[in-house]
Motif scaffolding. Structure first.
Motif, PDB file in Angstrom:
ATOM      1  N   ASP A 118      43.391  46.652  48.445  1.00 64.21           N
ATOM      2  CA  ASP A 118      44.122  46.123  49.600  1.00 64.21           C
ATOM      3  C   ASP A 118      43.511  44.838  50.142  1.00 64.21           C
ATOM      4  O   ASP A 118      44.149  44.119  50.900  1.00 64.21           O
ATOM      5  CB  ASP A 118      44.150  47.185  50.716  1.00 64.21           C
ATOM      6  N   ASN A 119      42.277  44.565  49.794  1.00 72.72           N
ATOM      7  CA  ASN A 119      41.594  43.358  50.254  1.00 72.72           C
ATOM      8  C   ASN A 119      40.852  42.720  49.076  1.00 72.72           C
ATOM      9  O   ASN A 119      39.627  42.707  49.024  1.00 72.72           O
ATOM     10  CB  ASN A 119      40.598  43.696  51.380  1.00 72.72           C
ATOM     11  N   PRO A 120      41.607  42.193  48.085  1.00 75.22           N
ATOM     12  CA  PRO A 120      40.964  41.626  46.894  1.00 75.22           C
ATOM     13  C   PRO A 120      40.188  40.357  47.233  1.00 75.22           C
ATOM     14  O   PRO A 120      40.502  39.664  48.204  1.00 75.22           O
ATOM     15  CB  PRO A 120      42.137  41.333  45.969  1.00 75.22           C
ATOM     16  N   SER A 121      39.196  40.057  46.424  1.00 71.33           N
ATOM     17  CA  SER A 121      38.282  38.952  46.702  1.00 71.33           C
ATOM     18  C   SER A 121      38.461  37.812  45.714  1.00 71.33           C
ATOM     19  O   SER A 121      38.742  38.034  44.533  1.00 71.33           O
ATOM     20  CB  SER A 121      36.834  39.446  46.634  1.00 71.33           C
ATOM     21  N   PRO A 122      38.238  36.576  46.179  1.00 71.93           N
ATOM     22  CA  PRO A 122      38.188  35.432  45.277  1.00 71.93           C
ATOM     23  C   PRO A 122      36.807  35.371  44.622  1.00 71.93           C
ATOM     24  O   PRO A 122      35.930  36.197  44.876  1.00 71.93           O
ATOM     25  CB  PRO A 122      38.410  34.249  46.204  1.00 71.93           C
ATOM     26  N   VAL A 134      33.797  36.114  32.638  1.00 74.77           N
ATOM     27  CA  VAL A 134      32.758  36.160  33.667  1.00 74.77           C
ATOM     28  C   VAL A 134      33.373  35.924  35.053  1.00 74.77           C
ATOM     29  O   VAL A 134      33.033  36.600  36.027  1.00 74.77           O
ATOM     30  CB  VAL A 134      31.671  35.105  33.381  1.00 74.77           C
ATOM     31  N   VAL A 135      34.272  34.967  35.131  1.00 70.52           N
ATOM     32  CA  VAL A 135      35.009  34.682  36.364  1.00 70.52           C
ATOM     33  C   VAL A 135      36.472  35.054  36.134  1.00 70.52           C
ATOM     34  O   VAL A 135      37.202  34.317  35.462  1.00 70.52           O
ATOM     35  CB  VAL A 135      34.897  33.195  36.760  1.00 70.52           C
ATOM     36  N   PRO A 136      36.910  36.186  36.640  1.00 66.20           N
ATOM     37  CA  PRO A 136      38.309  36.576  36.430  1.00 66.20           C
ATOM     38  C   PRO A 136      39.263  35.680  37.207  1.00 66.20           C
ATOM     39  O   PRO A 136      38.881  35.051  38.203  1.00 66.20           O
ATOM     40  CB  PRO A 136      38.352  38.012  36.951  1.00 66.20           C
ATOM     41  N   TYR A 137      40.487  35.629  36.750  1.00 65.68           N
ATOM     42  CA  TYR A 137      41.494  34.818  37.425  1.00 65.68           C
ATOM     43  C   TYR A 137      41.958  35.499  38.712  1.00 65.68           C
ATOM     44  O   TYR A 137      41.972  36.730  38.823  1.00 65.68           O
ATOM     45  CB  TYR A 137      42.694  34.574  36.511  1.00 65.68           C
ATOM     46  N   GLY A 138      42.350  34.695  39.664  1.00 70.70           N
ATOM     47  CA  GLY A 138      42.965  35.194  40.885  1.00 70.70           C
ATOM     48  C   GLY A 138      42.020  35.929  41.812  1.00 70.70           C
ATOM     49  O   GLY A 138      40.810  35.676  41.847  1.00 70.70           O
ATOM     50  N   PHE A 139      42.573  36.873  42.578  1.00 71.79           N
ATOM     51  CA  PHE A 139      41.833  37.710  43.523  1.00 71.79           C
ATOM     52  C   PHE A 139      41.670  39.094  42.907  1.00 71.79           C
ATOM     53  O   PHE A 139      42.607  39.633  42.309  1.00 71.79           O
ATOM     54  CB  PHE A 139      42.587  37.812  44.847  1.00 71.79           C
ATOM     55  N   ASN A 140      40.486  39.710  43.098  1.00 76.12           N
ATOM     56  CA  ASN A 140      40.200  40.955  42.390  1.00 76.12           C
ATOM     57  C   ASN A 140      39.467  41.957  43.277  1.00 76.12           C
ATOM     58  O   ASN A 140      38.764  41.586  44.228  1.00 76.12           O
ATOM     59  CB  ASN A 140      39.337  40.663  41.157  1.00 76.12           C
ATOM     60  N   ASN A 141      39.624  43.234  42.926  1.00 78.10           N
ATOM     61  CA  ASN A 141      38.889  44.314  43.573  1.00 78.10           C
ATOM     62  C   ASN A 141      37.511  44.390  42.925  1.00 78.10           C
ATOM     63  O   ASN A 141      37.376  44.782  41.769  1.00 78.10           O
ATOM     64  CB  ASN A 141      39.644  45.641  43.407  1.00 78.10           C
ATOM     65  N   LEU A 142      36.481  44.023  43.663  1.00 79.92           N
ATOM     66  CA  LEU A 142      35.128  43.988  43.124  1.00 79.92           C
ATOM     67  C   LEU A 142      34.419  45.336  43.241  1.00 79.92           C
ATOM     68  O   LEU A 142      33.311  45.494  42.744  1.00 79.92           O
ATOM     69  CB  LEU A 142      34.310  42.908  43.835  1.00 79.92           C
ATOM     70  N   GLY A 143      35.043  46.280  43.941  1.00 82.32           N
ATOM     71  CA  GLY A 143      34.495  47.629  44.010  1.00 82.32           C
ATOM     72  C   GLY A 143      33.269  47.778  44.865  1.00 82.32           C
ATOM     73  O   GLY A 143      32.484  48.726  44.691  1.00 82.32           O
ATOM     74  N   LYS A 147      35.225  30.990  57.451  1.00 80.38           N
ATOM     75  CA  LYS A 147      34.305  31.029  58.585  1.00 80.38           C
ATOM     76  C   LYS A 147      33.101  31.918  58.278  1.00 80.38           C
ATOM     77  O   LYS A 147      32.067  31.794  58.945  1.00 80.38           O
ATOM     78  CB  LYS A 147      35.033  31.525  59.822  1.00 80.38           C
ATOM     79  N   ASP A 148      33.230  32.821  57.308  1.00 84.85           N
ATOM     80  CA  ASP A 148      32.103  33.648  56.874  1.00 84.85           C
ATOM     81  C   ASP A 148      31.239  32.830  55.923  1.00 84.85           C
ATOM     82  O   ASP A 148      31.702  32.416  54.859  1.00 84.85           O
ATOM     83  CB  ASP A 148      32.604  34.909  56.166  1.00 84.85           C
ATOM     84  N   ASN A 149      29.990  32.599  56.285  1.00 86.66           N
ATOM     85  CA  ASN A 149      29.143  31.712  55.484  1.00 86.66           C
ATOM     86  C   ASN A 149      27.750  32.271  55.210  1.00 86.66           C
ATOM     87  O   ASN A 149      26.885  31.558  54.699  1.00 86.66           O
ATOM     88  CB  ASN A 149      29.010  30.354  56.171  1.00 86.66           C
ATOM     89  N   ASN A 150      27.521  33.545  55.554  1.00 93.05           N
ATOM     90  CA  ASN A 150      26.162  34.083  55.394  1.00 93.05           C
ATOM     91  C   ASN A 150      26.159  35.459  54.731  1.00 93.05           C
ATOM     92  O   ASN A 150      25.345  36.315  55.067  1.00 93.05           O
ATOM     93  CB  ASN A 150      25.451  34.149  56.749  1.00 93.05           C
ATOM     94  N   HIS A 151      27.088  35.661  53.803  1.00 93.16           N
ATOM     95  CA  HIS A 151      27.189  36.939  53.111  1.00 93.16           C
ATOM     96  C   HIS A 151      26.697  36.814  51.676  1.00 93.16           C
ATOM     97  O   HIS A 151      26.410  35.719  51.185  1.00 93.16           O
ATOM     98  CB  HIS A 151      28.632  37.446  53.123  1.00 93.16           C
ATOM     99  N   TRP A 152      26.642  37.939  51.018  1.00 96.64           N
ATOM    100  CA  TRP A 152      26.263  37.974  49.598  1.00 96.64           C
ATOM    101  C   TRP A 152      27.542  37.950  48.766  1.00 96.64           C
ATOM    102  O   TRP A 152      28.367  38.850  48.842  1.00 96.64           O
ATOM    103  CB  TRP A 152      25.450  39.227  49.293  1.00 96.64           C
ATOM    104  N   GLY A 153      27.681  36.876  47.993  1.00 98.82           N
ATOM    105  CA  GLY A 153      28.861  36.769  47.143  1.00 98.82           C
ATOM    106  C   GLY A 153      30.151  36.795  47.932  1.00 98.82           C
ATOM    107  O   GLY A 153      30.226  36.322  49.069  1.00 98.82           O
ATOM    108  N   SER A 154      31.174  37.374  47.351  1.00 98.73           N
ATOM    109  CA  SER A 154      32.468  37.488  48.035  1.00 98.73           C
ATOM    110  C   SER A 154      32.846  38.943  48.270  1.00 98.73           C
ATOM    111  O   SER A 154      34.017  39.264  48.466  1.00 98.73           O
ATOM    112  CB  SER A 154      33.558  36.791  47.213  1.00 98.73           C
ATOM    113  N   PHE A 155      31.839  39.823  48.277  1.00 99.08           N
ATOM    114  CA  PHE A 155      32.102  41.243  48.481  1.00 99.08           C
ATOM    115  C   PHE A 155      32.615  41.537  49.882  1.00 99.08           C
ATOM    116  O   PHE A 155      33.252  42.561  50.110  1.00 99.08           O
ATOM    117  CB  PHE A 155      30.824  42.052  48.230  1.00 99.08           C
ATOM    118  N   PHE A 156      32.337  40.640  50.833  1.00 99.21           N
ATOM    119  CA  PHE A 156      32.724  40.875  52.215  1.00 99.21           C
ATOM    120  C   PHE A 156      33.767  39.860  52.689  1.00 99.21           C
ATOM    121  O   PHE A 156      33.922  39.623  53.884  1.00 99.21           O
ATOM    122  CB  PHE A 156      31.480  40.848  53.110  1.00 99.21           C
ATOM    123  N   TYR A 157      34.479  39.302  51.731  1.00 88.54           N
ATOM    124  CA  TYR A 157      35.504  38.301  52.041  1.00 88.54           C
ATOM    125  C   TYR A 157      36.644  38.926  52.844  1.00 88.54           C
ATOM    126  O   TYR A 157      37.112  40.025  52.546  1.00 88.54           O
ATOM    127  CB  TYR A 157      36.046  37.688  50.750  1.00 88.54           C
TER     128      TYR A 157
END
Length: 376
Positions: free
Chosen positions: A81-85, A65-74, A132-142
């Motif tokens: 190039d910009n994987p997400s936690p 459910v929670v993959p390890y590391g940083f991932n491409n969430l699509g 500093k980003d604190n008002n997004h949905w999930g980590s899609f915009f990390y």
């Protein structure tokens, strides 16, 4: 036909308008619910965490459910190039709000609200991110460039926890440890006030500049705290305000002895003694308070001055407890054990009713004086 088109257009506008309205508070459907926890640190600072709490529901959490590391969430900005936690929760960003500058695992972060992200590791420490980003949905915009702080933290095994939870598991006067707990893992993160003294001094200043400043007792308390942490100049200002400040100042034993204590801590012993010579003649300077001042003088190596104070106490308070005991200590401090023994026996004769502590101690001190030993 024109009527139908007009009607359909109005209907479309109505649907758009209704779509922009807040949703009704219907019962939750069983998914992740918003949660909120808040903890004080050191009486002045706070840490507030807002998050959505998903359930495990029998699933394997980490590595699935929670993959390890940083991932491409699509989705969003997440890519190869910009994987997400991990979003460290569900739905909207998990956020941490700090009332003051804090240290996270020893690294400083300013006051503010931060998005909280985690990159779990199969082996080794996990990466914890305050963004500093604190008002997004999930980590899609990390965006890594918006990281305010990153630290590495070791996760621990835990008993299975159904709902993702943040708990404050350890607290001291200046710090707390918050743990993210979900599934079979616990991730403890230590948070502490970056500068506890500055935080308290700022808080005290703000309070004294408000309604709480209309009390000499509050200036006394503030002066004693400031003195205890080495803020001697401010401590002296507050001590003076307690004595002679407009509307609130009162010259009494409590305020004057506070100023003397502040001066002593600042290395101005002579000035402190001058203040105390006046303080012992003021309201509130009872036999017990003066006795303690005499003992402080003995501890400071001022035996002659201590004896002078004990004599004043015994005369002014007409032999009331513990003035004779004080004279015994004073004479003992200057090496006059004969006189010390005389007053110690007088002290034994007027121990207050119900006092079961001083009798045995006085008996021991009588034996010391009879052997020529100091009782201080």
């Amino acid at each position: 036909m024109n009527y139908n088109r007009k009607f359909l257009g109005m209907l479309a506008l109505s649907l758009i308008s209704f779509a922009g309205l807040a949703q009704l508070s219907t019962p939750p459907g069983g998914g992740s619910q918003r949660s909120y926890v808040r903890q004080h640190i050191g009486g002045v600072g706070t840490v507030a965490i807002e998050y959505s709490s998903p359930g495990a529901r029998g699933r394997t959490i980490y590595g699935a459910v929670v993959p390890y590391g940083f991932n491409n969430l699509g989705f969003g900005l997440s890519s190869a190039d910009n994987p997400s936690p991990w979003r460290a929760g569900a739905d909207q960003n998990t956020t941490f709000t700090f009332s003051h500058a804090m240290k996270i695992e020893g690294k400083e972060i300013p006051a503010g609200t931060y998005g909280f992200f985690v990159a779990p590791a199969q082996d080794g420490p996990w990466t914890v991110i305050f963004s500093k980003d604190n008002n997004h949905w999930g980590s899609f915009f990390y965006k890594e460039e918006n990281d305010a702080l990153r630290v590495e933290v070791a996760a621990e095994d835990a008993s299975v926890h159904e709902w993702l939870t943040f708990e404050f598991i350890d607290r001291t006067n200046t710090s707390t440890t918050v743990a993210l707990i979900w599934g079979d893992k616990k991730l403890p993160v230590k948070i502490e006030l970056a500068d506890p003294v500055e935080a308290h001094m700022t808080q005290l200043t703000a309070e004294l500049n408000n309604q709480l400043g209309f009390s000499f007792q509050n200036y006394v308390a503030a002066a004693r705290y400031a003195s205890s942490v080495g803020e001697h100049d401010q401590a002296l200002q507050w001590a003076d305000a307690a004595i002679s400040g407009p509307f609130v100042g009162q010259k009494n034993w409590g305020t004057m002895s506070t100023k003397a204590a502040v001066l002593t801590a600042a290395g101005q012993a002579d000035e402190a003694q001058t203040v105390m010579d006046e303080a012992i003649k003021l309201p509130g300077a009872n036999a017990g308070a003066i006795h303690q001042y005499g003992r402080q003088l003995i501890a400071a190596g001022k035996a002659d001055k201590a004896l002078e104070i004990f004599k004043y106490n015994q005369k002014t308070n007409e032999g009331a407890w513990p003035t004779n005991y004080g004279l015994a200590r004073g004479y003992s401090a200057v090496g006059n054990y004969k006189q010390a023994l005389k007053y110690l026996k007088l002290a034994k004769a007027n121990i207050p009713a119900g006092d079961t502590l001083n009798g045995p101690i006085i008996d021991q001190n009588i034996e010391k004086l009879e052997k020529g030993e100091d009782i201080n």
